[in-house]
Design a protein around this motif. Sequence first.
Motif, PDB file in Angstrom:
ATOM      1  N   PHE A  65       0.828  -1.197   0.091  1.00  0.00           N
ATOM      2  CA  PHE A  65       0.017  -0.076   0.207  1.00  0.00           C
ATOM      3  C   PHE A  65       0.696   1.404  -0.161  1.00  0.00           C
ATOM      4  N   ALA A  66       1.693   1.393  -0.935  1.00  0.00           N
ATOM      5  CA  ALA A  66       2.675   2.045  -1.073  1.00  0.00           C
ATOM      6  C   ALA A  66       1.910   4.307  -1.051  1.00  0.00           C
ATOM      7  N   GLY A  67       0.840   4.282  -1.311  1.00  0.00           N
ATOM      8  CA  GLY A  67       0.767   5.681  -1.450  1.00  0.00           C
ATOM      9  C   GLY A  67       1.098   5.955  -1.560  1.00  0.00           C
ATOM     10  N   GLY A  68       1.836   7.591  -0.504  1.00  0.00           N
ATOM     11  CA  GLY A  68       2.533   8.486  -0.825  1.00  0.00           C
ATOM     12  C   GLY A  68       3.812   8.658  -0.771  1.00  0.00           C
ATOM     13  N   GLY A  69       3.701   7.314  -0.826  1.00  0.00           N
ATOM     14  CA  GLY A  69       5.312   6.633  -0.636  1.00  0.00           C
ATOM     15  C   GLY A  69       6.895   6.980   0.687  1.00  0.00           C
ATOM     16  N   SER A  70       6.671   7.045   1.272  1.00  0.00           N
ATOM     17  CA  SER A  70       7.467   6.906   2.379  1.00  0.00           C
ATOM     18  C   SER A  70       7.590   6.028   2.715  1.00  0.00           C
ATOM     19  N   ILE A  71       7.329   4.891   2.809  1.00  0.00           N
ATOM     20  CA  ILE A  71       7.906   3.398   3.584  1.00  0.00           C
ATOM     21  C   ILE A  71       8.928   2.898   2.478  1.00  0.00           C
ATOM     22  N   PRO A  72       8.987   3.137   0.797  1.00  0.00           N
ATOM     23  CA  PRO A  72      10.300   2.484  -0.526  1.00  0.00           C
ATOM     24  C   PRO A  72      10.806   3.202  -0.284  1.00  0.00           C
ATOM     25  N   LEU A  73      10.842   5.185  -0.214  1.00  0.00           N
ATOM     26  CA  LEU A  73      11.643   5.535  -0.320  1.00  0.00           C
ATOM     27  C   LEU A  73      12.944   5.469   1.136  1.00  0.00           C
ATOM     28  N   GLU A  74      11.987   5.024   1.949  1.00  0.00           N
ATOM     29  CA  GLU A  74      12.743   5.452   3.100  1.00  0.00           C
ATOM     30  C   GLU A  74      13.465   3.937   2.909  1.00  0.00           C
ATOM     31  N   ALA A  75      12.976   3.096   2.635  1.00  0.00           N
ATOM     32  CA  ALA A  75      14.095   1.825   2.100  1.00  0.00           C
ATOM     33  C   ALA A  75      14.893   1.580   1.171  1.00  0.00           C
ATOM     34  N   GLN A  76      14.714   2.177   0.395  1.00  0.00           N
ATOM     35  CA  GLN A  76      15.951   2.770  -1.354  1.00  0.00           C
ATOM     36  C   GLN A  76      17.171   3.508  -0.010  1.00  0.00           C
ATOM     37  N   ARG A  77      16.653   4.311   0.662  1.00  0.00           N
ATOM     38  CA  ARG A  77      17.820   5.646   1.134  1.00  0.00           C
ATOM     39  C   ARG A  77      18.932   4.432   2.203  1.00  0.00           C
ATOM     40  N   LEU A  78      17.937   3.809   2.578  1.00  0.00           N
ATOM     41  CA  LEU A  78      18.839   2.576   3.488  1.00  0.00           C
ATOM     42  C   LEU A  78      19.304   2.003   2.617  1.00  0.00           C
ATOM     43  N   GLY A  79      19.486   1.808   1.420  1.00  0.00           N
ATOM     44  CA  GLY A  79      20.024   0.812   0.591  1.00  0.00           C
ATOM     45  C   GLY A  79      19.420  -0.779   0.561  1.00  0.00           C
ATOM     46  N   LEU A  80      18.273  -0.358   0.673  1.00  0.00           N
ATOM     47  CA  LEU A  80      17.657  -1.725   0.164  1.00  0.00           C
ATOM     48  C   LEU A  80      16.760  -1.302  -1.026  1.00  0.00           C
ATOM     49  N   GLU A  81      16.962  -2.369  -1.643  1.00  0.00           N
ATOM     50  CA  GLU A  81      16.050  -3.092  -2.859  1.00  0.00           C
ATOM     51  C   GLU A  81      14.627  -2.268  -2.522  1.00  0.00           C
ATOM     52  N   ALA A  82      13.803  -1.377  -3.227  1.00  0.00           N
ATOM     53  CA  ALA A  82      12.587  -1.173  -3.312  1.00  0.00           C
ATOM     54  C   ALA A  82      11.494  -1.633  -3.795  1.00  0.00           C
ATOM     55  N   HIS A  83      10.317  -2.636  -3.121  1.00  0.00           N
ATOM     56  CA  HIS A  83       9.487  -2.784  -4.457  1.00  0.00           C
ATOM     57  C   HIS A  83       7.957  -2.307  -3.570  1.00  0.00           C
ATOM     58  N   ALA A  84       7.286  -0.988  -4.312  1.00  0.00           N
ATOM     59  CA  ALA A  84       6.030  -0.571  -3.850  1.00  0.00           C
ATOM     60  C   ALA A  84       5.467  -0.759  -4.722  1.00  0.00           C
ATOM     61  N   SER A  85       3.697  -1.188  -4.327  1.00  0.00           N
ATOM     62  CA  SER A  85       3.076  -1.337  -5.566  1.00  0.00           C
ATOM     63  C   SER A  85       1.185  -1.208  -4.836  1.00  0.00           C
ATOM     64  N   ASP A  86       0.495  -0.723  -5.353  1.00  0.00           N
ATOM     65  CA  ASP A  86      -0.192   0.001  -4.840  1.00  0.00           C
ATOM     66  C   ASP A  86      -1.724  -0.195  -6.685  1.00  0.00           C
ATOM     67  N   LEU A  87      -2.697   0.110  -5.507  1.00  0.00           N
ATOM     68  CA  LEU A  87      -3.747  -0.171  -7.181  1.00  0.00           C
ATOM     69  C   LEU A  87      -4.074   1.009  -7.505  1.00  0.00           C
ATOM     70  N   ASN A  88      -4.664   2.376  -6.367  1.00  0.00           N
ATOM     71  CA  ASN A  88      -4.438   3.537  -7.204  1.00  0.00           C
ATOM     72  C   ASN A  88      -3.595   4.490  -8.308  1.00  0.00           C
ATOM     73  N   PRO A  89      -3.805   4.131  -9.362  1.00  0.00           N
ATOM     74  CA  PRO A  89      -2.774   5.349  -9.848  1.00  0.00           C
ATOM     75  C   PRO A  89      -2.140   6.354  -9.786  1.00  0.00           C
ATOM     76  N   VAL A  90      -2.589   7.257  -9.338  1.00  0.00           N
ATOM     77  CA  VAL A  90      -1.643   8.641  -8.197  1.00  0.00           C
ATOM     78  C   VAL A  90      -0.330   7.724  -7.888  1.00  0.00           C
ATOM     79  N   ALA A  91      -1.119   6.844  -6.817  1.00  0.00           N
ATOM     80  CA  ALA A  91      -0.267   6.619  -5.624  1.00  0.00           C
ATOM     81  C   ALA A  91       1.008   6.052  -6.685  1.00  0.00           C
ATOM     82  N   VAL A  92       0.790   5.140  -7.588  1.00  0.00           N
ATOM     83  CA  VAL A  92       1.607   4.146  -8.111  1.00  0.00           C
ATOM     84  C   VAL A  92       2.643   5.661  -8.999  1.00  0.00           C
ATOM     85  N   LEU A  93       2.740   6.400  -9.741  1.00  0.00           N
ATOM     86  CA  LEU A  93       2.574   7.645 -10.353  1.00  0.00           C
ATOM     87  C   LEU A  93       3.446   8.454  -9.131  1.00  0.00           C
ATOM     88  N   ILE A  94       3.903   8.558  -8.213  1.00  0.00           N
ATOM     89  CA  ILE A  94       3.698   9.171  -7.062  1.00  0.00           C
ATOM     90  C   ILE A  94       4.916   8.441  -6.507  1.00  0.00           C
TER      91      ILE A  94
END
Length: 975
Positions: A154-183
């Motif tokens: 439920f990536a939504g606004g992207g806070s969790i995937p963004l911080e996973a990437q910042r820590l050096g992890l490969e980040a995967h994010a998904s959402d049903l909402n197209p606006v959230a996916v594009l964000i």
Amino acid sequence: MRKKLIEVALPLEAINAESAREKSIRHGHPSTLHLWWARRPLAACRAVLWSSLVDDPSSWPDKFPTEEDQKRERERLFDILGRITIETDKKGNHKQVVRGLVSWDDIKNPAIIDEAQKEIARCLAWDRGEEPPTQPDAVRDYIAKYAPPAYDPFAGGGSIPLEAQRLGLEAHASDLNPVAVLINKALIEIPPKFKDLPPINPENRQKKGMNFWKAAQGLAADVRYYGQWMRDRAFQRMGHLYPKVALPKEYGDDAEATVIAWLWARTVKCPNPACGCQMPLVKSFQLSTKKGKEAWVQPKVQQGQGESEPNGEMMAETAVPRIRFQVQSGTGEVPDGTVGRKGAVCLACGAPVGLDYVRSEGCGGRMGAQLMAIVAEGNKGRIYLSPTHEQEQIANSAQPKWQPESELICKSGVINAPLYGMTKHADLFTSRQLVALTTFSDLVSEAKKKAFQDAVCARLSDDDVPLNEGGTGARAYGEAIATYLAFAVDKSSDYWSNLCTWGISGETMSHVFTRQAIPMTWDFCEANPLSDSTGNFNGAINWVVQVLENHENGNCKSEVFQHDATLIHENDSRPKIVSTDPPYYDAVPYADLSDFFYTWLRPSVSSIYPDICSTLLAPKHQEMVADTFRHGSKQKAKDFFESSLIKLFNRINNLNHRDYPVTVYYALKQSETDDNNNVASTGWETILEGLMQANFSISGTWPLRTERSARMRNLDSNALASSIVLICRPRPETAPKITRRQFLSELKKELPKALKTLQQGNIAPVDLAQASIGPGMAVYSQYTAVLENDGSPMRVRTALQLINQLLDEYLTEQEGEFDSDTRWALTWFEQHQFNEGQYGDAETLSKARNTSIQGLEQAGILTAKAGKVRLLKRSELQPNWNPEQDNRVPHWEITQHLIRALDQTGEIGAAELLAKLGDGGEIARDLAYRLYNLCDRKGWSAEGIGYNSLVISWPEISRLARESKKSEPIQGSLF
């Protein structure tokens, strides 16, 4: 299985302080790329992820054999994650500052990230029996090779995937909402593709000394360039719709200024047959409350012939009165608004008009709008001007070539505009606003073509591979630029709507989504997209550019895809670290709200992302919210949400990497009381039921406070200030069953300890009931089943009710720590609050509490007159009270005086009082918890705010009190 730090301890105060501060950080913050609702603070997400990756020292008894060794190592990890320090600013003032990984300021320092990543690599290496790498590049490579990907379904606004990437992890994010996916694509997928690439626009390429472009700075420069190009073309095409305004003679002959905003009043025909006036619906006629710049609109009634418009033109002869507006400034009486929650009033005849009539006029297409005032740019601030016929006529002449005809769903309290006839998304915009949005939307495609041509000239590969298929050449780069330009247009729609209002204190406009709703507004503000002031297009471009300029997340591989979180995905075969923030039952209708943006985003980027933008509106049927409107009944909505959660958590259990806990954020205060006054939360019940049925157990919970203490003092009693993070592990298949009696025995043993820890961590009273669910359900969830007396499994709802009962018992038992006067006051308060009661009842209670009415009156906490007794309100307490000169100071009196001082003089004033109280003041915080609990159960929201505020402010009050004690002069002695 090694325990992670998050399962044992966290530096909560530092995490909470930075999470709350983050709400006031704007420029360059990722949240400003595009609005999203209920977004988790980056600091909290960063802390949760890092502490889920790093082992607790107790997991390594060979390296940290004693409790003292483990404690020392844990403190070292806390210092890396977040610590509160006292620093002195340039003016010599002391203030609390958070340092470490959770600090927004510190993460811009590469050394901070390097240190945090080093700890992650160390735990990975130890677990593999290897020596950990030490050099930053080697550390990042090691994490990329051995750490599992992080995934948020439920990536939504992207806070969790963004911080996973910042820590050096490969980040995967998904959402049903197209606006959230594009964000998410714009935050974590696109920038690494073009890392360190210089800009391709001609202006920057011609500059010298600009050979090195770090991270996404080159991409940011291009977005700024092509954004300005769009603005210039838009001015050529529609500048005639945004004319300057003539200024009064005192500004000089033929002086004119750029308009910042046009202020409009909606109108309906007065139902009084003798009037028939187009009555303006205005909430407030005030324009500015700034000292020395006060301004307001003065409405005047015109009747018959002979009257003139503000611009000098004569009115047509008519018997129907008409309202005209004149702007006044300086001192004077501002007229009352004409509409509110109870209805409207006609300015011409004074007839009261119900909102039902206003709604019927709106639904009949008979609601209009009248220009009320003009705000212009001046050399010394805003200039407020009376409306002119010319300006109104130009605005009404706009003819949009296209508009979004999609239906706007009416949801009472959330989407109210359709109640007034605004049933389509196009109705949320004036004709001129529609022209502006369609013009800029069309220009996104043109800018994409121009950027592609410039990218070819800059020698990017002309391989014709689209961005959406992994391209990194000229075509993909042009499409990347177009994505961010489309976001700027989308952000602009939030300010170019007829639901925006004018802020009278800051003299700026407010956007539509000041809360998670599409409300109805009466008088509204229309911004000038071509100005250099509030709500303009260049401002939207600047917000997007600053996010890119601050992007520092390197080249970590990431993947964003559109997906229903309850269904298996093709990449589920690879184990992942799962951290997610699922929807909060029915709290936020994400799909319905996001359609406001999607209707403008889709035309701009559908050619770039055809699969993501394949639907005309955001998908709603599969959206995991308990929407009664969508599912037909409250029970069907609940059943859908619960069954979806079970599917979700079963999927998560299957794909979760067993070495790491699953972390689930939840923030919902929604409770129901049954016939026996048992309290439980529907939202909590459903999410916990989902976890239990998916064979998860809860290994820990943490309340992460996300509101600033200043705002907490204004929160309604029912507002939730914290996200409760559930730390979950798969429940062993060998987990036993226990009886109800065994469960209660274990609960009574474990819950008080956990509650004491929560209070010591200064959890807000408003959140204590929700936070107590975690440790209570940790007991419940470790067993396959808790069996009732008849052998049936105990329901989650029953467990929640028992947890609530034990919380009440725990807080009631704390009354034994209070003095007798306070125990009397607590009981009297529960029965009467600050209302009068019979003297005889008060006296009987005083004997039971080993005190007296006379003594209580002398203590200054009540008044007794004419056979009646009443607790004194805080406003009635003795002013300038000095506890050092009072020989009877009940804990009740201390608490009420501290709250009064906090209300009147803030944390400094409360700290001065606490310093005089000495150690005796500390118990006031415990009493505030008990009093808030009483207020919450009684529904006394307004009274409960004071007790909640005292606890929230307590750390700062205590710190200031300690400092004041240190600074007091010490009296010397001659002998």
